[in-house]
Write an enzyme that holds these catalytic residues in place. Structure first.
Site, PDB file in Angstrom:
ATOM      1  N   CYS A 138       0.895  -1.270  -0.038  1.00 60.62           N
ATOM      2  CA  CYS A 138       0.060  -0.090   0.089  1.00 60.62           C
ATOM      3  C   CYS A 138       0.848   1.451  -0.157  1.00 60.62           C
ATOM      4  O   CYS A 138       2.002   1.149   0.314  1.00 60.62           O
ATOM      5  CB  CYS A 138      -0.971   0.077   1.073  1.00 60.62           C
ATOM      6  SG  CYS A 138      -2.253   1.006   1.018  1.00 60.62           S
ATOM      7  N   ASP A 184      -6.446  -3.123  11.344  1.00 63.21           N
ATOM      8  CA  ASP A 184      -5.082  -2.170  11.680  1.00 63.21           C
ATOM      9  C   ASP A 184      -5.121  -1.860  12.780  1.00 63.21           C
ATOM     10  O   ASP A 184      -5.964  -2.154  13.863  1.00 63.21           O
ATOM     11  CB  ASP A 184      -5.351  -1.121  10.458  1.00 63.21           C
ATOM     12  CG  ASP A 184      -3.844  -0.024  10.679  1.00 63.21           C
ATOM     13  OD1 ASP A 184      -2.966  -0.293  11.022  1.00 63.21           O
ATOM     14  OD2 ASP A 184      -4.162   1.058   9.978  1.00 63.21           O
TER      15      ASP A 184
HETATM   16  O1  LIG Z   1      -0.480   4.683   4.394  1.00 62.49           O
HETATM   17  C1  LIG Z   1      -1.319   5.615   4.906  1.00 62.49           C
HETATM   18  O2  LIG Z   1      -0.593   6.738   4.684  1.00 62.49           O
HETATM   19  C2  LIG Z   1      -2.622   5.481   5.440  1.00 62.49           C
HETATM   20  C3  LIG Z   1      -3.263   6.665   5.757  1.00 62.49           C
HETATM   21  C4  LIG Z   1      -4.657   6.841   6.145  1.00 62.49           C
HETATM   22  C5  LIG Z   1      -5.159   5.498   6.440  1.00 62.49           C
HETATM   23  C6  LIG Z   1      -4.490   4.402   6.242  1.00 62.49           C
HETATM   24  C7  LIG Z   1      -3.314   4.311   5.772  1.00 62.49           C
HETATM   25  N1  LIG Z   1      -2.531   3.149   5.346  1.00 62.49           N
HETATM   26  C8  LIG Z   1      -2.854   1.735   5.744  1.00 62.49           C
HETATM   27  O3  LIG Z   1      -2.649   1.483   7.091  1.00 62.49           O
HETATM   28  C9  LIG Z   1      -2.407   0.190   7.321  1.00 62.49           C
HETATM   29  C10 LIG Z   1      -1.323   0.164   8.064  1.00 62.49           C
HETATM   30  O4  LIG Z   1      -0.034   0.533   7.478  1.00 62.49           O
HETATM   31  P1  LIG Z   1       1.398   0.345   8.182  1.00 62.49           P
HETATM   32  O5  LIG Z   1       2.015  -0.758   7.301  1.00 62.49           O
HETATM   33  O6  LIG Z   1       1.456   0.042   9.517  1.00 62.49           O
HETATM   34  O7  LIG Z   1       2.274   1.384   7.810  1.00 62.49           O
HETATM   35  C11 LIG Z   1      -2.231  -0.297   5.765  1.00 62.49           C
HETATM   36  O8  LIG Z   1      -3.541  -1.093   5.530  1.00 62.49           O
HETATM   37  C12 LIG Z   1      -2.136   0.611   5.062  1.00 62.49           C
HETATM   38  O9  LIG Z   1      -3.091   0.360   3.815  1.00 62.49           O
END
Ligand SMILES: O=C(O)c1ccccc1N[C@@H]1O[C@H](COP(=O)(O)O)[C@@H](O)[C@H]1O
Length: 209
Positions: free
Chosen positions: A9, A128
């Site tokens: 992502c 998450d």
């Molecule tokens: O990636 C981002 O900036 C984000 C912003 C707002 C909501 C979700 C976001 N990302 C998602 O968050 C989870 C966990 O991310 P991490 O691997 O802990 O960095 C994942 O599902 C991203 O798609």
């Protein structure tokens, strides 16, 4: 156990999308949340998607987007799947008649199964980490033992996953898929191809165990 799928992502560059595909990613995520350092414009998203080979799922991530904003993006960008990462109601998620996954931000004491059951039309439920004031992409993990053994929907595990912890996560949780953003970055919004490859190799290793 079938191989656990991987979504990378927060892709902002064509080269990062291609590195993800080359390493074996099943899906790439494009963040349409302006406050994120990983946010992409419609033009960026279209260019990234146009560069992809077939059979890679394109996921658009939204955080409490207005109907108007989301509708305009859907008209302009060929997204396969929507990821609702805010406080969207089931009606709001269902209203676009597109396949979607709903993110739930987990904190101790949550009844995850009950929260997931509020979204009967979701294709999957993404878990998450809850961090106050931040909708996601925090790089923080949560206590995986809070996850119920049975969920009515395919489970996508997210939150602070890295090449170092994802094999354990896969062995412990047995999710349908994993999703990572910060754990495979060189800096915010810029991916590290080696970390992506190490992450996907570790997912495969965990799936085989
Ligand atoms: O990636 C981002 O900036 C984000 C912003 C707002 C909501 C979700 C976001 N990302 C998602 O968050 C989870 C966990 O991310 P991490 O691997 O802990 O960095 C994942 O599902 C991203 O798609």
């Amino acid at each position: 156990m079938p191989a656990v799928r991987s979504k990378i992502c927060g892709i902002t560059r064509i080269e990062d999308a291609l590195a993800a595909v080359d390493a074996g990613a099943d899906a790439i995520g494009l963040v349409f949340y302006r406050r994120s350092p990983r946010a992409v414009s419609v033009q960026q998203a279209r260019a990234i998607i146009a560069a992809l080979p077939p059979f890679v799922t394109t996921v658009g991530l939204f955080v409490d987007a207005s109907r108007c904003e989301l509708g305009e993006i859907l008209d302009a960008v060929p997204l396969d799947l929507l990821q609702f990462h805010g406080d969207e109601s089931a009606d709001a998620c269902d209203g676009y008649h597109r396949p979607f996954i709903k993110a739930l931000r987990v904190k101790p004491g949550d009844d995850i199964a009950a929260l997931a059951a509020r979204y009967p039309k979701a294709s999957g439920i993404l878990l998450d980490t809850y961090v106050a004031g931040v909708p996601g992409g925090t790089g923080e993990s949560f206590d995986w033992s809070l996850i119920p053994r049975e969920l009515s929907k395919p489970l996508i595990l997210a939150g602070g996953l890295t090449p170092d912890n994802v094999a354990d996560a896969v062995r412990q949780v047995r999710p349908y898929a994993v999703d990572v953003s910060g754990g495979v970055e060189a800096s915010k919004g810029i991916k590290d191809a080696q970390k992506i490859r190490a992450f996907i190799d570790a997912v495969k290793g965990g799936s085989a165990a």
